[in-house]
Design an enzyme around this catalytic site. Structure first.
Site, PDB file in Angstrom:
ATOM      1  CG  HIS A  30      32.784  36.578  42.485  1.00  0.00           C
ATOM      2  ND1 HIS A  30      33.428  35.683  43.273  1.00  0.00           N
ATOM      3  CD2 HIS A  30      33.237  36.334  41.464  1.00  0.00           C
ATOM      4  CE1 HIS A  30      34.232  34.894  42.876  1.00  0.00           C
ATOM      5  NE2 HIS A  30      34.023  35.339  41.610  1.00  0.00           N
ATOM      6  NE  ARG A  61      33.534  35.834  37.144  1.00  0.00           N
ATOM      7  CZ  ARG A  61      34.005  36.888  36.761  1.00  0.00           C
ATOM      8  NH1 ARG A  61      33.364  37.580  35.977  1.00  0.00           N
ATOM      9  NH2 ARG A  61      35.240  37.158  37.016  1.00  0.00           N
ATOM     10  NE  ARG A 106      34.208  30.338  36.123  1.00  0.00           N
ATOM     11  CZ  ARG A 106      34.652  31.280  37.059  1.00  0.00           C
ATOM     12  NH1 ARG A 106      35.827  31.685  36.924  1.00  0.00           N
ATOM     13  NH2 ARG A 106      33.729  32.064  37.711  1.00  0.00           N
ATOM     14  CD  GLU A 117      40.260  29.906  39.178  1.00  0.00           C
ATOM     15  OE1 GLU A 117      39.656  31.137  39.296  1.00  0.00           O
ATOM     16  OE2 GLU A 117      39.531  29.295  39.093  1.00  0.00           O
ATOM     17  CG  ASN A 173      39.433  38.297  39.454  1.00  0.00           C
ATOM     18  OD1 ASN A 173      40.091  39.264  39.140  1.00  0.00           O
ATOM     19  ND2 ASN A 173      38.287  38.075  38.718  1.00  0.00           N
ATOM     20  CG  ASP A 174      39.824  32.862  42.612  1.00  0.00           C
ATOM     21  OD1 ASP A 174      39.622  33.026  43.919  1.00  0.00           O
ATOM     22  OD2 ASP A 174      38.952  32.577  41.738  1.00  0.00           O
ATOM     23  NE  ARG A 180      37.492  37.237  44.070  1.00  0.00           N
ATOM     24  CZ  ARG A 180      37.374  36.442  42.869  1.00  0.00           C
ATOM     25  NH1 ARG A 180      37.772  35.274  42.798  1.00  0.00           N
ATOM     26  NH2 ARG A 180      36.514  37.083  41.963  1.00  0.00           N
ATOM     27  CB  CYS A 220      39.176  35.417  31.836  1.00  0.00           C
ATOM     28  SG  CYS A 220      39.196  34.020  33.027  1.00  0.00           S
TER      29      CYS A 220
END
Ligand code: PEP
Ligand code: MG
Length: 589
Positions: free
Chosen positions: A198, A305, A341, A440, A463-464, A474, A511
């Protein structure tokens, strides 16, 4: 590889966000204060070293005294802790022993303090008494505070920095990174951090170069050293020689010209050579980013987010506070859509007030929707604010980290409760908004067809998805080389999700950061994805590539790619087939 010639030092890390910057180092580290070098001091210099230590203690004490003075009487617990620390500063075990160690072992004050505090810590930990064990924390904090004055890195608030500098930190949390003032900070480098953490996402949205996972930036750099940060190749150069400096100054000028060119074209549509329109949207963390997102050519907000508001406030926001932010956002974007989200807290976005439990594996713990279902009041507050804001614009509701059908059914029950409350309270709201889930977690991919029965859209969070499917934290630089968006397993999961969404007739968005890296675009377009949401700064380069792309060719490439079994083969194929149109990457690699 790390190298050093004529005083310059090159350290390789992980690209956090692209771009180049050149400037002076500014160490803002907190944890980094523990990693210091040992060096001998001569007899003549021992008194000076002792004096340095005493000065550091006295400065630390002064800082504490100031804080204590500023506290309200009724803030009992904090006051107690600070007063304990005041005593510990001059404690025999820590203070006395450090002075002894400097004189007897003739070593620098930092190393003596480090040695002594470790010994004291180990001693306390052996005592079978919970209270005394908990005192270890106080000792660590006190010795860190002294150390920070010794190494000249006292807890600096990032938002207070008023020089044009490059930040050097052991680690920066996403909340820290979001405090960066763009007009002052040129870029940043950290010891920790991995790809698509992040922190790197925040850096990309700020559009400043960063290199993460350098391992030893804080121990190799001193304040005011000249640094070159090459965010594109993940390189940090400390005190460059003249030739290197000249080369990078030229590179920087070319990079800025390239970026300016892209930005000039950002209003052009994202349409392929054979006439297929793509919907390019922006991922944002703060309402303030909307203007930049529009400037970069975003057609909508594909991911908002929401957790940063919670992290910054350091308490749970009220329904009205949330409504105010969401309303502002949807009104700014109207009639374009904003995908909000719900809270994706924990994992790497933690704040002590949000969670009181210690989790060994936070990414596998009470994160995102799991946290919300456990804290229904927090969830309902947010849902109510979202439905109320939906009366002012075009909102889509997105739920993170769904891993099974039961969870989405439970979410729908909480949504109904939120709506009932709004009805009872006679508030103005709009409940008819699309409901989507993030894909995800690998289990969600596998049961995507079942999940599709319950929702209006999917949004793939690569990402996840990469983190969870390949078992790679990550944020962890040790395993960052394995974090590969183009791994055949990841591509197969994207294809499975695409097929499930198509079969069930629901919309599909991507996304994750994968959607913002030009090298992935021929694959995603060839697979049939048309809705891509990314860091807004990535939009111009992705748009330019799309305008040069032919979907029929991309489909043919994907056919071949899906038969390959190694990432390098896939990368080579894309680089070869799209050589002329992939953005020019200027590195020494
Ligand atoms: C993702 O996981 O791909 C995503 C977009 O969400 P986040 O990065 O906030 O976890
Ligand atoms: Mg995610």
């Amino acid at each position: 590889m790390n190298s050093s010639t004529s005083g310059q030092m090159i350290i390789k890390g992980i690209s956090g966000s692209p771009g180049i910057c050149i400037g002076k180092a500014y160490i803002v580290d907190r944890e980094g204060v523990n990693i210091t070098k040992r060096y001998p001091v001569s007899d003549a210099l021992v008194p000076k070293e002792i004096d340095r230590f005493k000065q550091a203690v006295s400065k630390a004490k002064k800082e504490y005294a100031k804080v204590i003075d500023s506290l309200d009487e009724d803030i009992g617990e904090t006051l107690n802790i600070l007063e304990t620390h005041m005593v510990l500063f001059k404690d025999k075990m820590l203070y006395g022993k450090t002075l002894d160690t400097i004189s007897k072992e003739k070593i620098n004050a930092e190393w003596a303090l480090r040695k002594v505090s470790r010994r004291v810590k180990a001693m306390f930990q052996q005592i079978d008494d919970k209270y005394l064990q908990s005192r270890v924390n106080d000792i660590v904090q006190v010795s860190d505070k002294i150390m920070s004055y010794l190494v000249g890195a006292q807890d600096i608030k990032i938002s207070d920095i008023n020089k044009r500098v490059i930040i050097v930190a052991h680690d920066l949390s996403p909340a820290d990174a979001s405090q960066i003032q763009l007009e002052r900070i040129k870029g940043f480098v950290t010891d920790r951090g991995g790809k698509d953490s992040h922190t790197s996402i925040v850096a990309k949205s700020l559009n400043i170069p960063s290199v993460l996972g350098l391992g030893k930036a804080t121990t190799s750099v001193k304040n005011d050293d000249i640094l070159i940060v090459d965010g594109s190749s993940g390189t940090l150069i400390i005190n460059p020689d003249e030739d290197t400096l000249f080369k990078y100054e030229e590179r920087l000028a070319r990079f800025e010209a390239y970026r300016a060119g892209l930005e000039r074209e950002s209003h052009l549509p994202a349409i392929t050579k054979d006439g297929i329109f793509l919907n390019l949207m922006a991922n944002i963390e703060l309402v303030e980013e909307v203007v930049a997102a529009k400037d970069y050519g975003a057609k909508a907000i594909g991911l908002f987010r929401t957790e940063f508001l919670y992290l910054d406030l350091k308490r749970f926001p009220t329904e009205d506070e949330l409504l105010c932010k969401y309303k502002e956002l949807v009104e700014l974007m109207n009639p374009q859509s904003v995908t909000i989200r719900t809270l994706d807290i924990n994992g790497d976005k933690v704040n002590p007030y949000l969670t009181t439990i210690e989790e060994a594996n936070p990414s596998l713990g009470l994160r995102a929707v799991r946290f919300c279902l456990e804290h229904e009041d927090v969830f309902i507050t947010q849902l109510k604010a979202i439905f109320r804001a939906a009366a002012f614009g075009n909102i889509k509701l997105l739920i993170p980290m769904i891993s099974c059908v039961e969870e989405i059914i439970q979410v729908k029950q909480v949504i109904n409760k939120a709506i009932l409350e709004l009805e009872h309270e006679d508030k103005i709201f709009n409940k008819d908004i699309p409901l989507g889930i993030m894909i995800e977690v690998p289990s969600a991919v596998i049961i995507a067809e079942h999940l599709a029965e319950h929702v209006d859209f999917f949004s793939i969070g690569t990402n996840d998805l990469i983190q969870y499917s390949m078992a790679i934290d990550r944020r962890n630089r040790q395993v960052a080389h394995l974090y590969q968006a183009l791994n055949p397993s990841v591509l197969k999961m994207i294809k499975m999700t695409y097929d499930a969404a198509k079969k069930k007739g629901i919309e599909l968005v991507m996304c994750g950061e994968m959607a913002g890296d030009p090298i992935n675009i021929p694959v995603l377009v060839g697979m049939g994805l048309t809705n891509l949401s990314m860091n807004s700064a990535s939009i111009p380069a992705v748009k330019r590539l799309i305008r040069d792309l032919d979907t029929k060719k991309a489909k043919r490439s994907v056919k071949k790619i899906m038969t390959l079994n190694r990432v390098q083969e896939i990368m080579d194929l894309i680089s070869k087939e799209y050589k002329g149109i992939l953005p020019f990457r200027e590195t020494d690699d």
